[in-house]
Design an enzyme around this catalytic site. Structure first.
Site, PDB file in Angstrom:
ATOM      1  N   ASP A 148       0.960  -1.076  -0.032  1.00  0.00           N
ATOM      2  CA  ASP A 148      -0.152   0.002  -0.027  1.00  0.00           C
ATOM      3  C   ASP A 148       0.959   1.360   0.089  1.00  0.00           C
ATOM      4  O   ASP A 148       2.062   1.180   0.182  1.00  0.00           O
ATOM      5  CB  ASP A 148      -0.837   0.009   1.189  1.00  0.00           C
ATOM      6  CG  ASP A 148      -0.171  -0.346   2.508  1.00  0.00           C
ATOM      7  OD1 ASP A 148       1.135  -0.361   2.573  1.00  0.00           O
ATOM      8  OD2 ASP A 148      -1.048  -0.769   3.566  1.00  0.00           O
ATOM      9  N   HIS A 202      -6.835  -5.129  10.438  1.00  0.00           N
ATOM     10  CA  HIS A 202      -6.682  -4.809   8.833  1.00  0.00           C
ATOM     11  C   HIS A 202      -5.346  -5.662   8.454  1.00  0.00           C
ATOM     12  O   HIS A 202      -4.401  -5.506   9.019  1.00  0.00           O
ATOM     13  CB  HIS A 202      -6.638  -3.532   8.597  1.00  0.00           C
ATOM     14  CG  HIS A 202      -5.498  -2.455   9.014  1.00  0.00           C
ATOM     15  ND1 HIS A 202      -5.818  -1.699   9.988  1.00  0.00           N
ATOM     16  CD2 HIS A 202      -4.349  -2.453   8.500  1.00  0.00           C
ATOM     17  CE1 HIS A 202      -4.547  -0.849  10.192  1.00  0.00           C
ATOM     18  NE2 HIS A 202      -3.637  -1.395   9.314  1.00  0.00           N
ATOM     19  N   GLU A 254      -9.737  -2.172   5.750  1.00  0.00           N
ATOM     20  CA  GLU A 254     -10.077  -2.013   6.938  1.00  0.00           C
ATOM     21  C   GLU A 254     -11.445  -3.023   7.115  1.00  0.00           C
ATOM     22  O   GLU A 254     -11.911  -3.462   5.887  1.00  0.00           O
ATOM     23  CB  GLU A 254     -10.745  -0.540   6.969  1.00  0.00           C
ATOM     24  CG  GLU A 254      -9.486   0.411   6.854  1.00  0.00           C
ATOM     25  CD  GLU A 254      -8.593   0.485   8.082  1.00  0.00           C
ATOM     26  OE1 GLU A 254      -8.656  -0.422   8.877  1.00  0.00           O
ATOM     27  OE2 GLU A 254      -7.814   1.361   8.231  1.00  0.00           O
TER      28      GLU A 254
HETATM   29  C1  GLP Z   1      -0.315  -0.035   8.552  1.00  0.00           C
HETATM   30  C2  GLP Z   1      -0.009  -0.774   7.330  1.00  0.00           C
HETATM   31  C3  GLP Z   1      -0.317  -1.962   7.502  1.00  0.00           C
HETATM   32  C4  GLP Z   1       0.440  -2.565   8.729  1.00  0.00           C
HETATM   33  C5  GLP Z   1      -0.344  -1.921   9.822  1.00  0.00           C
HETATM   34  C6  GLP Z   1       0.535  -2.356  11.439  1.00  0.00           C
HETATM   35  O1  GLP Z   1      -1.772   0.493   8.765  1.00  0.00           O
HETATM   36  N1  GLP Z   1      -0.833  -0.375   6.260  1.00  0.00           N
HETATM   37  O2  GLP Z   1       0.154  -2.819   6.212  1.00  0.00           O
HETATM   38  O3  GLP Z   1       0.490  -3.999   8.938  1.00  0.00           O
HETATM   39  O4  GLP Z   1      -0.121  -0.624   9.795  1.00  0.00           O
HETATM   40  O5  GLP Z   1       1.383  -1.662  11.506  1.00  0.00           O
HETATM   41  P1  GLP Z   1       2.507  -1.858  12.715  1.00  0.00           P
HETATM   42  O6  GLP Z   1       3.290  -2.825  12.270  1.00  0.00           O
HETATM   43  O7  GLP Z   1       2.970  -0.527  12.977  1.00  0.00           O
HETATM   44  O8  GLP Z   1       1.686  -1.967  13.947  1.00  0.00           O
END
Ligand code: GLP
Length: 260
Positions: free
Chosen positions: A67, A138, A143
């Site tokens: 993304d 997500h 979402e």
């Molecule tokens: C974001 C990304 C996701 C990721 C998620 C968790 O929203 N788009 O791909 O998995 O956050 O992030 P973190 O690893 O910082 O908890």
């Protein structure tokens, strides 16, 4: 679904790096889908180490990001493009023309998303998708309520996700974009192999729903129960809500593997 529980974050990252490296060794021109966020930082550091010290060769690898935020230029410090170069691409021998990240400034995000989906197909589909997980389940930026049939498209971020990601916009937490381009659930599920990393107790509820919960669009990660080759790689805290597997577990040094 296979679940690997590592003693700590470092071991979780090493375990994930071993799986990614094995894929690259088996198929040097493999197609990877790669995540951002805090969770994969240890994985990327380990892959950089493997490249520098063990000669892990990225020269033929294709990398597609899961993304990207809409509205941020590539060189913005909080863009996922910047993150991926800073954490991985600038430190390994991946060829620049094999890196694809949705363009956050595309004039027509719909068109950009469709071209992205097409580029994945043209590359032969994703061999290995590496995922993180949000507290609401997500994956990518899909979402709750995202249709399981969704492809790459522009999306709106949930309020909880905007709040969780504000920590990456320290200069101005209000600047978190409201929109992004994300691979869809179907795009991810079409991958031949999937690994999902989760660390910390704040992910334990989402992890529990992923493994034990009903398969529902309210918890996007629950769809992974339907994938034929999906492995969750967790640290102890992220695994703390899981029921013991009825099939027992296969112990290893610092890790245990369970099959649900
Ligand atoms: C974001 C990304 C996701 C990721 C998620 C968790 O929203 N788009 O791909 O998995 O956050 O992030 P973190 O690893 O910082 O908890």
């Amino acid at each position: 679904m296979k679940v690997i529980v590592a003693d700590d974050y470092g071991m979780m990252s090493k375990e994930a790096a071993e799986i990614v490296a094995a894929e690259i060794r088996k198929k040097p021109d493999c197609v990877l889908a790669l995540p951002t966020g805090g969770t994969p930082l240890g994985l990327y550091a380990e892959l950089v180490r493997m490249h520098k010290e063990e000669g892990l060769d990225f020269s033929c690898v294709f990398a597609f990001n899961l993304d990207e935020y809409i509205g941020l230029p590539e060189d913005h410090e909080s863009s996922y493009n910047f993150y991926m170069h800073d954490r991985l691409f600038n430190h390994v021998n991946i060829s620049r023309d094999r890196i694809r990240i949705p363009c956050g400034l595309a004039e027509d995000p719909e068109e950009e998303a469709a071209a992205y989906e097409w580029a994945i197909k043209r590359a032969g589909g994703i061999d290995l998708a590496v995922l993180g997980i949000g507290r609401n389940g997500h994956i990518g930026f899909n979402e709750p309520r995202t249709e399981f049939g969704s492809l790459t498209r522009p999306i709106y971020l949930a309020k909880r996700t905007i709040e969780a990601n504000a920590r990456f916009f320290q200069e101005n937490p209000d600047a978190v974009p409201r929109r992004a381009i994300s691979m869809g659930i179907r795009t991810i599920m079409n991958s031949r192999k999937i690994i999902l990393l989760a660390s910390g107790v704040e992910k334990s509820h989402a992890v529990n729903q992923t493994v034990h919960g009903p398969v529902t669009e309210m918890v996007p990660s629950s769809v992974l129960q339907l994938h034929p080759d999906c492995t969750l790689i967790l640290d102890k805290d992220a695994a703390s809500e899981l029921e013991p597997s009825p099939n027992g577990f296969i112990p290893g040094p610092g890790i245990k593997t369970m099959v649900y």
